[in-house]
Scaffold this motif. Structure first.
Motif, short mmCIF file in Angstrom:
data_model
loop_
_atom_site.label_atom_id
_atom_site.label_comp_id
_atom_site.label_asym_id
_atom_site.label_seq_id
_atom_site.Cartn_x
_atom_site.Cartn_y
_atom_site.Cartn_z
N PRO A 5 0.81 -1.22 0.00
CA PRO A 5 0.00 0.00 0.00
C PRO A 5 0.84 1.27 0.00
CG PRO A 5 -0.91 -1.59 1.54
CD PRO A 5 0.42 -2.13 1.11
N ASN A 6 1.91 1.30 0.79
CA ASN A 6 2.75 2.49 0.84
C ASN A 6 3.52 2.68 -0.46
OD1 ASN A 6 1.90 2.99 3.43
ND2 ASN A 6 3.69 2.08 4.40
N ALA A 7 3.90 1.59 -1.10
CA ALA A 7 4.58 1.68 -2.39
C ALA A 7 3.64 2.28 -3.44
CB ALA A 7 5.06 0.30 -2.84
N ILE A 8 2.37 1.90 -3.39
CA ILE A 8 1.38 2.46 -4.32
C ILE A 8 1.19 3.95 -4.05
CG2 ILE A 8 -1.06 2.41 -4.98
CD1 ILE A 8 -1.01 -0.61 -4.47
N THR A 9 1.19 4.33 -2.78
CA THR A 9 1.07 5.75 -2.43
C THR A 9 2.23 6.55 -3.00
OG1 THR A 9 -0.07 5.18 -0.36
CG2 THR A 9 0.86 7.39 -0.53
N LEU A 10 3.45 6.02 -2.87
CA LEU A 10 4.62 6.71 -3.42
C LEU A 10 4.56 6.76 -4.94
CD1 LEU A 10 7.43 5.28 -1.10
CD2 LEU A 10 6.37 7.55 -1.01
N ASP A 50 -4.60 2.12 -2.58
CA ASP A 50 -3.68 1.96 -1.45
C ASP A 50 -4.44 1.82 -0.13
OD1 ASP A 50 -4.53 4.57 -1.18
OD2 ASP A 50 -2.54 5.47 -1.33
N GLY A 51 -5.52 2.61 0.03
CA GLY A 51 -6.30 2.49 1.25
C GLY A 51 -7.01 1.15 1.36
N TYR A 52 -7.55 0.68 0.25
CA TYR A 52 -8.25 -0.61 0.23
C TYR A 52 -7.29 -1.75 0.60
CZ TYR A 52 -10.39 -4.82 -1.69
OH TYR A 52 -10.88 -6.08 -1.85
N LEU A 53 -6.11 -1.74 -0.01
CA LEU A 53 -5.15 -2.81 0.26
C LEU A 53 -4.62 -2.74 1.69
CD1 LEU A 53 -3.10 -2.94 -3.07
CD2 LEU A 53 -4.81 -4.58 -2.25
N ARG A 55 -6.18 -1.80 4.33
CA ARG A 55 -7.18 -2.37 5.24
C ARG A 55 -7.34 -3.87 4.99
NH1 ARG A 55 -9.46 2.52 3.60
NH2 ARG A 55 -10.67 1.46 1.99
N ARG A 56 -7.36 -4.26 3.73
CA ARG A 56 -7.58 -5.67 3.39
C ARG A 56 -6.42 -6.54 3.85
NH1 ARG A 56 -10.82 -8.22 -0.55
NH2 ARG A 56 -10.75 -10.45 -0.05
N LEU A 57 -5.20 -6.04 3.70
CA LEU A 57 -4.01 -6.82 4.08
C LEU A 57 -3.57 -6.55 5.51
CD1 LEU A 57 -1.95 -6.31 0.78
CD2 LEU A 57 -3.42 -8.25 1.40
N ASN A 58 -4.33 -5.70 6.19
CA ASN A 58 -3.98 -5.34 7.56
C ASN A 58 -2.58 -4.74 7.63
OD1 ASN A 58 -4.46 -5.02 10.33
ND2 ASN A 58 -3.61 -7.04 10.83
N GLN A 59 -2.31 -3.81 6.71
CA GLN A 59 -1.00 -3.18 6.63
C GLN A 59 -1.10 -1.67 6.81
OE1 GLN A 59 0.78 -4.50 2.92
NE2 GLN A 59 1.29 -6.50 3.75
N VAL A 60 -2.00 -1.24 7.66
CA VAL A 60 -2.12 0.18 7.98
C VAL A 60 -0.94 0.57 8.86
CG1 VAL A 60 -3.52 1.95 9.09
CG2 VAL A 60 -4.63 0.09 7.82
N THR A 61 -0.17 1.56 8.43
CA THR A 61 1.02 1.97 9.17
C THR A 61 0.99 3.47 9.45
OG1 THR A 61 2.28 2.45 7.14
CG2 THR A 61 2.37 0.18 7.99
N PHE A 63 3.40 5.49 8.81
CA PHE A 63 3.92 6.12 7.60
C PHE A 63 2.82 6.30 6.56
CE2 PHE A 63 5.74 5.68 3.30
CZ PHE A 63 6.60 6.77 3.29
N GLY A 64 1.99 5.28 6.39
CA GLY A 64 0.90 5.36 5.43
C GLY A 64 -0.12 6.42 5.79
N LYS A 65 -0.42 6.55 7.08
CA LYS A 65 -1.39 7.56 7.52
C LYS A 65 -0.89 8.97 7.24
CE LYS A 65 -3.40 4.83 11.29
NZ LYS A 65 -3.58 4.74 12.77
N LEU A 66 0.42 9.13 7.24
CA LEU A 66 1.00 10.45 6.98
C LEU A 66 1.21 10.72 5.49
CD1 LEU A 66 3.68 10.59 9.83
CD2 LEU A 66 1.55 11.89 9.71
N ILE A 67 1.73 9.72 4.76
CA ILE A 67 2.10 9.95 3.37
C ILE A 67 0.90 9.92 2.43
CG2 ILE A 67 2.54 7.56 2.71
CD1 ILE A 67 4.69 10.61 1.80
N ASP A 68 -0.14 9.15 2.77
CA ASP A 68 -1.30 9.05 1.88
C ASP A 68 -2.00 10.39 1.68
OD1 ASP A 68 -3.32 7.59 0.30
OD2 ASP A 68 -4.63 8.03 1.99
N PRO A 69 -2.38 11.10 2.76
CA PRO A 69 -2.99 12.42 2.54
C PRO A 69 -2.03 13.43 1.92
CG PRO A 69 -2.65 12.01 4.88
CD PRO A 69 -2.40 10.72 4.18
N LEU A 70 -0.72 13.28 2.20
CA LEU A 70 0.25 14.18 1.59
C LEU A 70 0.31 13.96 0.08
CD1 LEU A 70 2.49 16.28 1.87
CD2 LEU A 70 4.11 14.41 2.29
N ALA A 71 0.26 12.71 -0.35
CA ALA A 71 0.26 12.41 -1.78
C ALA A 71 -0.99 12.98 -2.45
CB ALA A 71 0.33 10.90 -1.99
#
Length: 202
Positions: A5-10, A50-53, A55-61, A63-71
């Protein structure tokens, strides 16, 4: 280790670079309009994926909470600045949207200094959805205006409905997505301010 998910966000941030390059050459190479449209649609899709994955993969981090809205902010700001430059969005709307993003980023930083991570709320997600819809429709109309021969037939009909300076459905679509973006930008910003007010008491 960087999860999927974070790779998709980047990747969304990288797509903004491609989008910027495409609109920069659109005046010289007409296919740049189509490239910008496709790139931005892909970026918008990654916003959901990225958000769907996560939650689905239980990989909420964290870093993801910060970088996703920034992206999201980077993608939306780039598109609105460009659309303002070509006359498809009022200057004050772009200033309002970017100002809101700076404000929320600042509030998130203050909260983080207090050990609290503020994820994107429901109103913020709807705000982003309306902004992305406005940007995609505008880019679609722009592509149709300059390079209609590049669009498949079904997109050709859709693009005709996205022409902003017409009447009827086209004018309604413009007003709906634009004012929806404006209202939700102000509302979601106010929600963040109310939620972060406790941090100003320390």
């Amino acid at each position: 280790m960087l999860n999927l998910p974070n790779a998709i966000t980047l990747t969304r941030i990288a797509l903004v670079v491609v989008f910027t390059a495409a609109v920069s050459i659109a005046d010289q190479y007409s296919w740049g309009y189509l490239a910008a449209l496709v790139t931005f649609i892909l970026a918008a899709c990654t916003d959901w994926l990225d958000g769907y994955l996560a939650r689905r993969l239980n990989q909420v981090t964290t870093f993801g909470k910060l970088i996703d809205p920034l992206a999201d902010k980077i993608a939306v700001s780039a598109a609105f600045i460009y659309l303002t430059g070509v006359g498809l969005c009022p200057v004050w709307v772009t200033i309002l949207i970017i100002s809101r993003e700076f404000l929320v980023t600042g509030l998130r930083q203050i909260a983080q200094d207090h050990g609290v991570i503020i994820p994107a709320g429901t109103s913020g997600k709807w705000k982003t959805a309306f902004q992305l819809a406005f940007c995609i429709a505008s880019l679609l109309a722009l592509t149709w205006t300059h390079t209609p021969e590049y669009l498949p037939s079904f997109l050709d009909q859709l693009a005709a409905l996205c022409l902003w300076h017409g009447s009827g459905a086209s004018n309604f679509l413009y007003q709906f997505t634009l004012w929806g973006s404006i209202i939700l930008t102000v509302y979601s910003g106010a929600v963040y301010c109310v939620g972060a007010r406790k941090f100003f008491q320390h």
